[in-house]
Design a protein around this motif. Structure first.
Motif, short mmCIF file in Angstrom:
data_model
loop_
_atom_site.label_atom_id
_atom_site.label_comp_id
_atom_site.label_asym_id
_atom_site.label_seq_id
_atom_site.Cartn_x
_atom_site.Cartn_y
_atom_site.Cartn_z
N THR A 141 0.83 -1.20 0.00
CA THR A 141 0.00 0.00 0.00
C THR A 141 0.87 1.26 0.00
O THR A 141 2.07 1.19 0.27
CB THR A 141 -0.91 0.01 1.24
N GLU A 154 -2.60 0.39 -5.12
CA GLU A 154 -3.88 0.30 -4.42
C GLU A 154 -5.01 0.46 -5.44
O GLU A 154 -4.88 1.19 -6.42
CB GLU A 154 -4.01 1.39 -3.35
N GLY A 155 -6.12 -0.23 -5.18
CA GLY A 155 -7.30 -0.05 -6.01
C GLY A 155 -7.49 -1.14 -7.04
O GLY A 155 -6.57 -1.88 -7.39
N ASP A 157 -7.91 -1.08 -10.19
CA ASP A 157 -7.18 -0.96 -11.45
C ASP A 157 -5.67 -1.16 -11.24
O ASP A 157 -5.01 -1.83 -12.04
CB ASP A 157 -7.43 0.40 -12.08
N GLU A 198 -9.33 -7.58 -2.29
CA GLU A 198 -8.19 -7.06 -3.06
C GLU A 198 -7.10 -8.13 -3.18
O GLU A 198 -6.48 -8.28 -4.25
CB GLU A 198 -7.64 -5.82 -2.38
#
Length: 306
Positions: A141, A154-155, A157, A198
């Motif tokens: 992160t 992060e995320g 995409d 995630e």
């Protein structure tokens, strides 16, 4: 051009399972073709090396968790982050040579700076280093554990994109900091860095691309999330909680259950470590032996420990 056939003779041989008496191992092009225990003469065209009656031959050892770029000094973070790239690469080269000299012929490097181990693999001849199963910089992160190695993502995409980048560069395994760590300022081994969904996203994408996956996890919650996400190995497996160490039998049972019927394999990576989900114990941020997971309980549950 084919290399010469080598005949290696020794007083003892360990084949990975059993110990044998005097033997001759025939090797050509880096491949073991035969092991003879009958005392037969070597082939006429072979180059013979006799190590003597007190010697031992055994398969090359595997170290499943190394960081070749780290120098092991009191300020290893400063070295790997601040020193010139060529200086850190030289540390990795020296570490690889030392590792090979101890009989370790394959390493899994689970975290470098800016894909330096891939460069090492290209620049150093195979005879001067172990085979390297490389992860590149671990996915972490923003500001998370080991963010300074260059793997922040992060995320929904960015996480698949991070996996694609590692596949495109030639990595063999994807390392994710599922939890925090003590050597990074502002991070803690008790932290959970990613949601379970995630983590699963990373694992699914890596497996789709033929890559293995490894999760750094000290805390009980981050270990549970990594297991549920389907990581191939869990690094450290310390089961830390705010109150101390608490081995969760339900998580351990799930690790065993997932690994029993049909282990995953990766046809792409000859140096990957095939098999069920595995735990790699050690490197706990707490110094006492009792701080590490109860290894006897892990074995009793039928779990494989590397």
């Amino acid at each position: 051009m084919r290399s010469a056939l080598q005949a290696l003779r020794a007083g003892h041989v360990f084949d990975g399972s059993d110990v044998h008496g005097p033997a001759m191992v025939l090797v050509e092009d880096g491949v073991v073709h035969d092991v003879d225990y009958t005392g037969a003469a070597p082939p006429e065209h072979a180059d013979v090396t006799d190590f003597g009656p007190d010697s031992w031959l055994l398969p090359g050892l595997i170290d499943a968790h190394v960081h070749l770029c780290w120098d092991g000094s009191g300020d290893a973070v400063a070295h790997v982050t601040e020193d010139h790239r060529e200086t850190v690469l030289e540390t990795a080269r020296a570490s690889a040579a030392t590792t090979l000299s101890t009989g370790v012929t394959t390493v899994r490097d689970l975290g470098d700076r800016g894909y330096l181990t891939l460069e090492l693999r290209e620049r150093v001849p195979p005879a001067e280093r172990p085979d390297i199963v490389a992860a590149g910089p671990p996915i972490t992160t923003r500001g998370g554990h080991c963010h300074f190695l260059g793997g922040e993502a992060e995320g929904l995409d960015a996480l698949p994109a991070a996996v694609w980048e590692r596949a495109a560069r030639g990595c063999d395994v994807v390392k994710v900091m599922a939890g925090g760590g003590e050597m990074t300022p502002g991070s803690s081994a008790l932290d959970q860095q990613y949601e379970q969904s995630e983590l699963r996203l990373v694992v699914d994408e890596a497996h789709r691309l033929g890559l293995r996956t490894a999760a750094h996890a000290h805390s009980a919650e981050s270990i549970a999330d990594a297991v549920d996400a389907g990581f191939d190995t869990i690094e450290h497996f310390s089961f830390l909680t705010p109150e101390g160490v608490d081995l969760r039998q339900d998580v351990l049972d799930e690790v065993v259950r997932r690994g029993t019927p049909s282990p995953r394999s990766s046809p792409r990576v000859s140096g990957s470590f095939p098999g069920p989900t595995s735990a790699v114990l050690g490197s706990s941020p707490i110094d006492t032996v009792s701080a590490v997971t109860d290894i006897s309980a892990v074995y009793r549950a039928g779990h494989r420990v590397r």
